[in-house]
Design a protein around this motif. Structure first.
Motif, PDB file in Angstrom:
ATOM      1  N   GLN A   9      50.943  72.914  33.798  1.00  0.00           N
ATOM      2  CA  GLN A   9      52.040  73.434  34.608  1.00  0.00           C
ATOM      3  C   GLN A   9      52.063  74.965  34.608  1.00  0.00           C
ATOM      4  O   GLN A   9      52.242  75.601  35.643  1.00  0.00           O
ATOM      5  N   ALA A  12      49.229  76.143  36.738  1.00  0.00           N
ATOM      6  CA  ALA A  12      49.500  75.869  38.147  1.00  0.00           C
ATOM      7  C   ALA A  12      50.513  76.854  38.719  1.00  0.00           C
ATOM      8  O   ALA A  12      50.375  77.309  39.859  1.00  0.00           O
ATOM      9  N   SER A  17      48.777  76.323  42.018  1.00  0.00           N
ATOM     10  CA  SER A  17      47.916  75.136  42.082  1.00  0.00           C
ATOM     11  C   SER A  17      48.739  73.861  41.978  1.00  0.00           C
ATOM     12  O   SER A  17      49.940  73.886  41.719  1.00  0.00           O
ATOM     13  N   LYS A  18      48.069  72.753  42.168  1.00  0.00           N
ATOM     14  CA  LYS A  18      48.677  71.437  42.009  1.00  0.00           C
ATOM     15  C   LYS A  18      48.170  70.778  40.730  1.00  0.00           C
ATOM     16  O   LYS A  18      47.037  71.001  40.307  1.00  0.00           O
ATOM     17  N   ASP A  20      47.445  67.130  38.987  1.00  0.00           N
ATOM     18  CA  ASP A  20      47.306  65.678  39.042  1.00  0.00           C
ATOM     19  C   ASP A  20      47.298  65.137  37.618  1.00  0.00           C
ATOM     20  O   ASP A  20      46.850  65.822  36.693  1.00  0.00           O
ATOM     21  N   ASP A  71      57.041  72.053  43.056  1.00  0.00           N
ATOM     22  CA  ASP A  71      56.020  72.770  43.826  1.00  0.00           C
ATOM     23  C   ASP A  71      54.605  72.502  43.327  1.00  0.00           C
ATOM     24  O   ASP A  71      53.639  72.695  44.071  1.00  0.00           O
ATOM     25  N   SER A  72      54.481  72.082  42.069  1.00  0.00           N
ATOM     26  CA  SER A  72      53.149  71.904  41.470  1.00  0.00           C
ATOM     27  C   SER A  72      52.724  70.446  41.393  1.00  0.00           C
ATOM     28  O   SER A  72      51.612  70.158  40.952  1.00  0.00           O
ATOM     29  N   ARG A  73      53.578  69.529  41.776  1.00  0.00           N
ATOM     30  CA  ARG A  73      53.266  68.108  41.615  1.00  0.00           C
ATOM     31  C   ARG A  73      52.176  67.652  42.576  1.00  0.00           C
ATOM     32  O   ARG A  73      52.248  67.863  43.777  1.00  0.00           O
ATOM     33  N   GLY A  74      51.168  67.032  41.983  1.00  0.00           N
ATOM     34  CA  GLY A  74      50.095  66.450  42.765  1.00  0.00           C
ATOM     35  C   GLY A  74      50.209  64.944  42.772  1.00  0.00           C
ATOM     36  O   GLY A  74      51.273  64.385  43.021  1.00  0.00           O
TER      37      GLY A  74
END
Length: 324
Positions: A9, A12, A17-18, A20, A71-74
């Protein structure tokens, strides 16, 4: 793994970035072997696997929601495979990830600081791997250390280390070990002379590497005194200058010098998985392997670009006496 998620996190957020999340469930054959002691029969594929997948998916979604910002969740991935490390590295290649973040240790217990799964992922991965046991933030990531054996192959770790250092506002430490060298009190002047000569050679090689590799966003400025220089990282219209300290150590074994210095003075070690001495079929050189197994600090490893092996000039090689 939850600490790894927190570090992912932080990275990211810094690099926009994202994140996963991936969990690998042992294959049906592995589960069957571990359920042989149950007295009543079970249909593993119909009764065990679906429930396991549902539970894991629920846990991953809860981790994503609690540990990763919106905003960072993939995406969440669940794979089933007999060889968990291979499944992780294959998935990373398929999804074209830029970084794998993994806990230094999982549930497996061994005498090494990094568990067997983590070590195997580091060995197999063509994607950079950051193995962590603690949170890394601007407050905790003060010094990023780069281990080098003076080769372009090992210096390939420098640009990534500089980016991490720039993102977290960290100092950079460039480390080289003179393996098999020791000095007594009568040889202090000889020691200072060799350390200074090695430092000058290392900085010359780093400047040449940055120029040859087209790393235009990183520039090196010589300091007024040896061993203390500055590195500027350019991102768009923003320039950030970081202090760069070069440390040259002498000892019987390079990997022990790296581990000792990193444990004492660094918060993150960045190194390539190969150096001059790693000309075998193994992806992880023997020195790098020992370091990642013994070092009780976060480590970021990366596979050197193939062109560095193809363009390597045998005539310029020095003795493989330092850390890979």
């Amino acid at each position: 793994s939850r600490r790894a998620c927190a570090v992912a996190q932080a990275v990211a957020t810094t690099f926009n970035s994202k994140v996963d999340l991936l969990h690998v469930i042992p294959s049906v054959k592995y589960l069957h072997e571990n359920l042989l002691t149950i007295e009543y029969p079970l249909n593993i594929e119909e009764e065990i696997v679906p429930k396991r997948q549902e539970r894991v998916e629920r846990q991953l979604e809860e981790m994503m929601e609690s540990s990763v910002s919106a905003d960072s969740r993939g995406r969440v991935f669940i794979r089933m495979d007999r060889k968990i490390p291979s499944a992780i590295t294959e998935h990373a290649a398929e999804e074209e990830y830029d970084l794998i973040v993994i806990g230094a240790r999982g549930k497996d217990a061994s005498g090494m600081f990094r568990g067997s799964t983590t070590s195997r992922v580091i060995r197999k991965s063509d994607v950079p791997v950051m193995s962590v046991d603690r949170d890394l933030t601007e407050e905790t990531l003060d010094t990023v250390m780069i281990a080098t054996d003076l080769s372009p192959i090992s210096l390939a770790a420098f640009p990534l280390a500089a980016l991490i250092g720039s993102a977290f506002g960290s100092r950079l430490m460039l480390f080289h070990a003179l393996e098999g060298r020791g000095y007594d009190q009568n040889e202090e002047s000889e020691k200072r002379e060799e350390l200074l000569k090695t430092y000058e050679d290392l900085i010359d090689r780093l400047e040449a590497f940055l120029s040859d590799s087209g790393t235009g966003y990183i520039s090196l400025a010589r300091g007024s005194a040896p061993f203390e220089d500055m590195v500027t990282v350019t991102s768009g219209q923003t320039n950030q200058t970081l202090p760069l300290t070069t440390v040259i150590s002498a000892g019987d074994q390079a990997w022990r010098e790296v581990v000792h210095t990193a444990d004492e003075s660094a918060d993150l070690l960045v190194m390539t998985t190969l150096g001059y001495s790693a000309r075998s079929i193994f992806r992880l050189g023997s020195v790098a392997d020992k370091i990642q197994q013994q070092l009780k600090k976060p480590v970021l490893t990366l596979r050197p670009p193939k062109k560095l092996f193809q363009n390597s000039d045998q005539s310029e090689r020095i003795q493989p006496r330092a850390a890979e």
